[in-house]
Design a protein around this motif. Structure first.
Motif, mmCIF file in Angstrom:
data_model
loop_
_atom_site.group_PDB
_atom_site.id
_atom_site.type_symbol
_atom_site.label_atom_id
_atom_site.label_comp_id
_atom_site.label_asym_id
_atom_site.label_seq_id
_atom_site.Cartn_x
_atom_site.Cartn_y
_atom_site.Cartn_z
ATOM 1 N N MET A 1 6.910 -13.069 24.548
ATOM 2 C CA MET A 1 6.481 -11.698 24.255
ATOM 3 C C MET A 1 5.007 -11.538 24.611
ATOM 4 N N LYS A 2 4.684 -10.390 25.182
ATOM 5 C CA LYS A 2 3.300 -10.175 25.574
ATOM 6 C C LYS A 2 2.494 -9.525 24.460
ATOM 7 N N GLU A 3 2.905 -8.334 24.035
ATOM 8 C CA GLU A 3 2.145 -7.604 23.017
ATOM 9 C C GLU A 3 3.083 -7.176 21.896
ATOM 10 N N ILE A 4 2.702 -7.472 20.660
ATOM 11 C CA ILE A 4 3.560 -7.132 19.532
ATOM 12 C C ILE A 4 2.805 -6.277 18.519
ATOM 13 N N LEU A 5 3.586 -5.460 17.794
ATOM 14 C CA LEU A 5 3.081 -4.660 16.683
ATOM 15 C C LEU A 5 3.743 -5.186 15.420
ATOM 16 N N ILE A 6 2.948 -5.568 14.441
ATOM 17 C CA ILE A 6 3.475 -6.263 13.272
ATOM 18 C C ILE A 6 2.629 -5.942 12.055
ATOM 19 N N HIS A 7 3.180 -6.136 10.866
ATOM 20 C CA HIS A 7 2.457 -5.839 9.628
ATOM 21 C C HIS A 7 1.730 -7.066 9.074
ATOM 22 N N PRO A 8 0.563 -6.867 8.469
ATOM 23 C CA PRO A 8 -0.018 -7.916 7.640
ATOM 24 C C PRO A 8 0.851 -8.090 6.387
ATOM 25 N N ALA A 9 1.015 -9.324 5.916
ATOM 26 C CA ALA A 9 1.890 -9.582 4.776
ATOM 27 C C ALA A 9 1.225 -10.549 3.812
ATOM 28 N N TYR A 10 1.842 -10.664 2.643
ATOM 29 C CA TYR A 10 1.373 -11.622 1.635
ATOM 30 C C TYR A 10 1.953 -13.000 1.986
ATOM 31 N N PHE A 11 1.185 -13.806 2.677
ATOM 32 C CA PHE A 11 1.668 -15.100 3.169
ATOM 33 C C PHE A 11 3.098 -14.933 3.691
ATOM 34 N N GLY A 12 3.199 -14.135 4.743
ATOM 35 C CA GLY A 12 4.491 -13.705 5.271
ATOM 36 C C GLY A 12 5.442 -14.833 5.618
ATOM 37 N N LYS A 36 8.267 -0.189 -0.923
ATOM 38 C CA LYS A 36 8.611 -1.229 -1.884
ATOM 39 C C LYS A 36 9.554 -2.248 -1.258
ATOM 40 N N GLN A 37 9.697 -3.381 -1.947
ATOM 41 C CA GLN A 37 10.616 -4.447 -1.555
ATOM 42 C C GLN A 37 10.357 -4.943 -0.137
ATOM 43 N N THR A 38 9.088 -5.187 0.138
ATOM 44 C CA THR A 38 8.701 -5.731 1.434
ATOM 45 C C THR A 38 7.770 -6.924 1.217
ATOM 46 N N LEU A 53 10.800 -15.928 -6.054
ATOM 47 C CA LEU A 53 10.041 -14.752 -5.644
ATOM 48 C C LEU A 53 8.720 -14.685 -6.402
ATOM 49 N N LEU A 54 7.629 -14.484 -5.650
ATOM 50 C CA LEU A 54 6.320 -14.200 -6.232
ATOM 51 C C LEU A 54 5.914 -12.806 -5.784
ATOM 52 N N ASN A 55 5.630 -11.932 -6.740
ATOM 53 C CA ASN A 55 5.408 -10.522 -6.465
ATOM 54 C C ASN A 55 4.033 -10.085 -6.979
ATOM 55 N N ILE A 56 3.261 -9.401 -6.139
ATOM 56 C CA ILE A 56 1.960 -8.869 -6.553
ATOM 57 C C ILE A 56 2.172 -7.480 -7.153
ATOM 58 N N PRO A 57 1.746 -7.247 -8.396
ATOM 59 C CA PRO A 57 1.920 -5.919 -8.999
ATOM 60 C C PRO A 57 0.998 -4.891 -8.351
ATOM 61 N N ASN A 166 10.334 -6.037 6.101
ATOM 62 C CA ASN A 166 11.368 -5.692 5.133
ATOM 63 C C ASN A 166 11.980 -6.956 4.535
ATOM 64 N N ALA A 167 11.756 -7.176 3.247
ATOM 65 C CA ALA A 167 12.234 -8.389 2.589
ATOM 66 C C ALA A 167 13.748 -8.404 2.410
ATOM 67 N N LYS A 168 14.388 -7.237 2.500
ATOM 68 C CA LYS A 168 15.835 -7.140 2.307
ATOM 69 C C LYS A 168 16.608 -7.306 3.620
ATOM 70 N N GLN A 169 15.881 -7.285 4.733
ATOM 71 C CA GLN A 169 16.548 -7.415 6.028
ATOM 72 C C GLN A 169 16.671 -8.882 6.406
ATOM 73 N N LYS A 170 17.851 -9.298 6.775
ATOM 74 C CA LYS A 170 18.079 -10.682 7.165
ATOM 75 C C LYS A 170 17.564 -10.901 8.572
ATOM 76 N N THR A 171 16.666 -11.851 8.697
ATOM 77 C CA THR A 171 16.108 -12.179 9.997
ATOM 78 C C THR A 171 16.825 -13.400 10.561
ATOM 79 N N GLU A 172 17.382 -13.243 11.735
ATOM 80 C CA GLU A 172 18.154 -14.332 12.317
ATOM 81 C C GLU A 172 17.415 -14.947 13.509
#
Length: 220
Positions: A1-12, A36-38, A53-57, A166-172
């Motif tokens: 992949m050359k250029e990607i768009l992605i989110h910053p995450a909590y220790f993704g 929510k739920q990401t 699961l560790l969740n930041i309030p 998305n934490a609910k989406q299964k990544t394969e």
């Protein structure tokens, strides 16, 4: 992949860092609405009972703005504040130590990780960028990136990997097995937080990420 768009995450999750390690150029989404739920405010680690699961309030917008709860509206990710009235940092730090203190490399990175859980951060996005910096420094990954200045629903000329948040989406993807602390009890747990890989593989983490089979079209 050359250029990607992605989110910053909590220790993704590892899938995000595979994408980062394989990209030629990285753009982080800074202008989207919080959802929510990401992985923006949650991560999954491996403890003695399996996946944890560790969740930041998060502070609700209505509480910050003094609005009635029914007036809750969409809020930009970069404006989301952490609810530091809860002692979440101490809880997360204790969980990480309990889970990984017997791993091969936790002790090696502990002193650098410790400040992230003992300094107060107001904004979630700032904390997540600090987490990213810890990882890139730890695995000796020179990550040059840009940040979006406006939101684009359908960005052009790049690979949109924002759904990975998305934490609910299964990544394969065909993730190679590595030795985990409690794998003798529960087997291999795939796509946990990048911290799981770091504490178990240490200096080999970057090479591991680069060696994974990535098919980005299956993630979008």
């Amino acid at each position: 992949m050359k250029e990607i768009l992605i989110h910053p995450a909590y220790f993704g999750p590892i899938s995000q860092f595979v994408a980062l390690a394989k990209a030629d150029e990285v753009i982080f989404e800074n202008e989207d609405n919080y959802q929510k739920q990401t992985f923006r405010n949650r991560m999954y680690i491996y403890d003695s009972n399996g996946k944890l699961l560790l969740n930041i309030p998060i502070r609700h917008r209505s509480a910050i703005m003094g609005e009635p709860k029914m007036a809750e509206k969409h809020q930009l990710y970069k404006e989301v504040q952490i609810e530091n009235e809860f002692d979440w940092q101490k809880q997360h730090w204790r969980a990480l130590k309990a889970s990984y203190q017997t791993s091969p490399f936790f002790e090696f990175y502990e002193d650098e990780l410790h400040p992230l859980y003992h300094k107060t951060y107001k904004f979630l996005l700032d904390f997540n960028y600090a987490c990213l910096e810890f990882i890139t420094d730890s695995i000796q990954f020179e990550l040059d990136f840009e940040k979006t200045s406006e939101y684009a629903k359908k960005p052009e000329n790049l690979t949109d990997l924002r759904p990975l948040i998305n934490a609910k989406q299964k990544t394969e993807f065909n993730q190679q097995v590595y030795t985990q602390v409690f794998s003798d009890k529960h087997g291999f747990l795939p796509n946990l937080s990048i911290l799981d890989l770091l504490f178990n593989e240490g200096p080999n983490s970057l090479q591991y990420l680069q060696d994974q089979d990535l098919k980005a079209e299956a993630w979008s």
